[in-house]
Design a protein around this motif. Structure first.
Motif, short mmCIF file in Angstrom:
data_model
loop_
_atom_site.label_atom_id
_atom_site.label_comp_id
_atom_site.label_asym_id
_atom_site.label_seq_id
_atom_site.Cartn_x
_atom_site.Cartn_y
_atom_site.Cartn_z
N ASN A 46 0.75 -1.25 0.18
CA ASN A 46 -0.01 0.10 0.17
C ASN A 46 0.94 1.22 -0.15
O ASN A 46 0.58 2.31 0.49
N GLU A 47 2.03 1.35 -0.72
CA GLU A 47 2.97 2.32 -0.90
C GLU A 47 2.95 2.44 -2.46
O GLU A 47 3.01 1.74 -3.12
N PRO A 48 3.49 3.70 -2.46
CA PRO A 48 3.89 4.18 -4.15
C PRO A 48 5.05 3.42 -4.61
O PRO A 48 5.85 3.22 -3.99
N ALA A 49 4.87 2.90 -5.76
CA ALA A 49 6.14 2.37 -6.40
C ALA A 49 7.23 3.15 -6.56
O ALA A 49 6.98 4.23 -7.18
N ALA A 50 8.37 2.59 -6.35
CA ALA A 50 9.79 3.67 -6.42
C ALA A 50 9.96 3.03 -7.94
O ALA A 50 10.25 2.14 -8.37
N ILE A 51 10.42 4.16 -8.91
CA ILE A 51 10.77 4.07 -10.04
C ILE A 51 12.44 3.83 -10.10
O ILE A 51 13.16 4.45 -9.50
N ALA A 52 12.90 2.78 -10.59
CA ALA A 52 14.41 2.38 -10.47
C ALA A 52 14.98 3.38 -11.35
O ALA A 52 14.53 3.80 -12.59
N THR A 53 16.13 3.89 -11.06
CA THR A 53 16.94 4.53 -11.88
C THR A 53 17.98 3.70 -12.79
O THR A 53 18.05 2.54 -12.40
N PRO A 54 17.82 4.03 -14.26
CA PRO A 54 18.39 3.13 -15.14
C PRO A 54 19.89 3.08 -14.82
O PRO A 54 20.61 4.09 -14.28
N SER A 55 20.72 1.95 -15.23
CA SER A 55 22.04 1.75 -15.05
C SER A 55 22.82 2.62 -15.81
O SER A 55 23.83 2.71 -15.86
N GLN A 56 22.41 2.90 -17.12
CA GLN A 56 22.97 3.77 -18.15
C GLN A 56 21.91 4.69 -18.49
O GLN A 56 20.64 4.54 -18.54
N PRO A 57 22.33 5.89 -19.16
CA PRO A 57 21.44 6.98 -19.35
C PRO A 57 20.63 6.41 -20.53
O PRO A 57 20.92 5.59 -21.45
N ARG A 58 19.50 7.07 -20.46
CA ARG A 58 18.48 6.65 -21.56
C ARG A 58 18.97 6.87 -22.88
O ARG A 58 19.76 8.21 -23.07
N GLY A 59 18.66 6.28 -23.91
CA GLY A 59 18.99 6.67 -25.36
C GLY A 59 20.72 6.31 -25.47
O GLY A 59 21.15 6.66 -26.59
N GLY A 60 21.36 5.75 -24.49
CA GLY A 60 22.86 5.56 -24.93
C GLY A 60 23.09 4.00 -25.39
O GLY A 60 22.01 3.22 -25.81
N LEU A 61 24.23 3.72 -25.75
CA LEU A 61 24.51 2.51 -26.20
C LEU A 61 24.48 1.12 -25.00
O LEU A 61 24.69 2.04 -23.77
N THR A 62 24.01 0.14 -25.14
CA THR A 62 24.11 -1.07 -24.19
C THR A 62 25.65 -1.23 -23.82
O THR A 62 26.56 -0.91 -24.64
N SER A 63 25.64 -1.90 -22.86
CA SER A 63 27.31 -2.31 -22.33
C SER A 63 27.91 -3.17 -23.37
O SER A 63 29.08 -2.85 -23.76
N GLU A 84 30.74 5.35 -39.55
CA GLU A 84 29.95 4.29 -40.24
C GLU A 84 30.35 2.91 -39.89
O GLU A 84 29.50 2.11 -39.72
N THR A 85 31.53 2.60 -39.55
CA THR A 85 31.93 1.36 -39.23
C THR A 85 31.70 0.95 -37.92
O THR A 85 30.93 -0.27 -37.69
N LEU A 86 31.79 1.93 -37.07
CA LEU A 86 31.66 1.86 -35.77
C LEU A 86 29.98 1.36 -35.62
O LEU A 86 29.39 0.70 -34.71
N ALA A 87 29.17 2.09 -36.34
CA ALA A 87 27.61 2.08 -36.23
C ALA A 87 27.39 0.92 -36.66
O ALA A 87 26.41 0.12 -36.16
N ALA A 88 28.04 0.31 -37.76
CA ALA A 88 27.62 -1.11 -38.10
C ALA A 88 27.92 -2.12 -37.35
O ALA A 88 27.39 -3.07 -37.38
N LEU A 89 29.03 -1.96 -36.42
CA LEU A 89 29.29 -3.10 -35.45
C LEU A 89 28.33 -3.28 -34.62
O LEU A 89 28.05 -4.44 -33.91
N VAL A 90 27.43 -2.13 -34.14
CA VAL A 90 26.38 -2.43 -33.20
C VAL A 90 25.15 -2.23 -33.95
O VAL A 90 23.99 -2.25 -33.12
N GLY A 91 25.04 -2.26 -35.25
CA GLY A 91 23.69 -2.43 -35.77
C GLY A 91 22.77 -1.09 -35.82
O GLY A 91 21.57 -1.07 -35.68
N LEU A 92 23.39 0.33 -35.74
CA LEU A 92 22.83 1.43 -35.82
C LEU A 92 23.15 2.20 -36.93
O LEU A 92 24.21 2.03 -37.54
#
Length: 168
Positions: A46-63, A84-92
């Motif tokens: 019966n308490e408000p849910a805590a919103i978890a802070t993300p481990s990485q910033p929104r919109g960033g690359l995954t680990s 372009e090469t770096l982007a292709a490595l991660v599919g972006l």
């Protein structure tokens, strides 16, 4: 905020399983599962849910994406490294990659590459007696003047002065 729902063991197990399954490649999806899970327990208490802070910033690359890109930069440092090469490595796309990289690291891919090249040049200046023109080529700079210009911006002095001062 999500509305609390009734929690049962099956729902909890499903949300945890989904969060774990997508954690590495879809942190936003994992966060949604965890937010939903938090709302289940908030309903019980019966308490408000805590919103978890993300481990990485929104919109960033995954680990894994960041690791793959930085490893590629390290092994390819002596040659040209294209966004372009770096982007292709991660599919972006190049634009999406550049934005995500900056969110994750605080600097553009170009600035990161220059910084890594300057750090490598510093290490080689300390560990070897190679001439600066050779170090410049080894580190991926087009020539000694290119090294000197970017080194001066990053470090605040010329490579020769830095080398002499660092060896004392």
């Amino acid at each position: 905020m999500l509305q609390p729902v009734a929690a049962d063991d099956r729902t909890v197990a499903t949300l945890v399983t989904r969060a774990l399954a997508v954690l590495d490649h879809d942190p936003d999806g994992a966060r949604l599962c965890l937010d939903r899970l938090a709302s289940l327990f908030a309903d019980r208490q019966n308490e408000p849910a805590a919103i978890a802070t993300p481990s990485q910033p929104r919109g960033g690359l995954t680990s894994w994406q960041l690791r793959r890109v930085t490893e590629h930069v390290e092994v390819s440092i002596a040659g040209p490294i294209r966004v372009e090469t770096l982007a292709a490595l991660v599919g972006l796309s190049s634009g999406r990659f550049t934005d995500a990289f900056k969110v994750s690291t605080g600097e553009t891919p170009h600035a990161y590459i220059v910084e890594r090249r300057v750090r490598l040049a510093q290490r080689l200046m300390l560990e070897t007696d190679e001439p600066l023109c050779q170090i410049a080529c080894t580190c991926g700079f087009s020539d000694q003047a290119h090294l000197t210009r970017l080194f001066g911006r990053a470090v605040g002095q010329t490579p020769m002065r830095w080398r002499k001062a660092a060896r004392r």
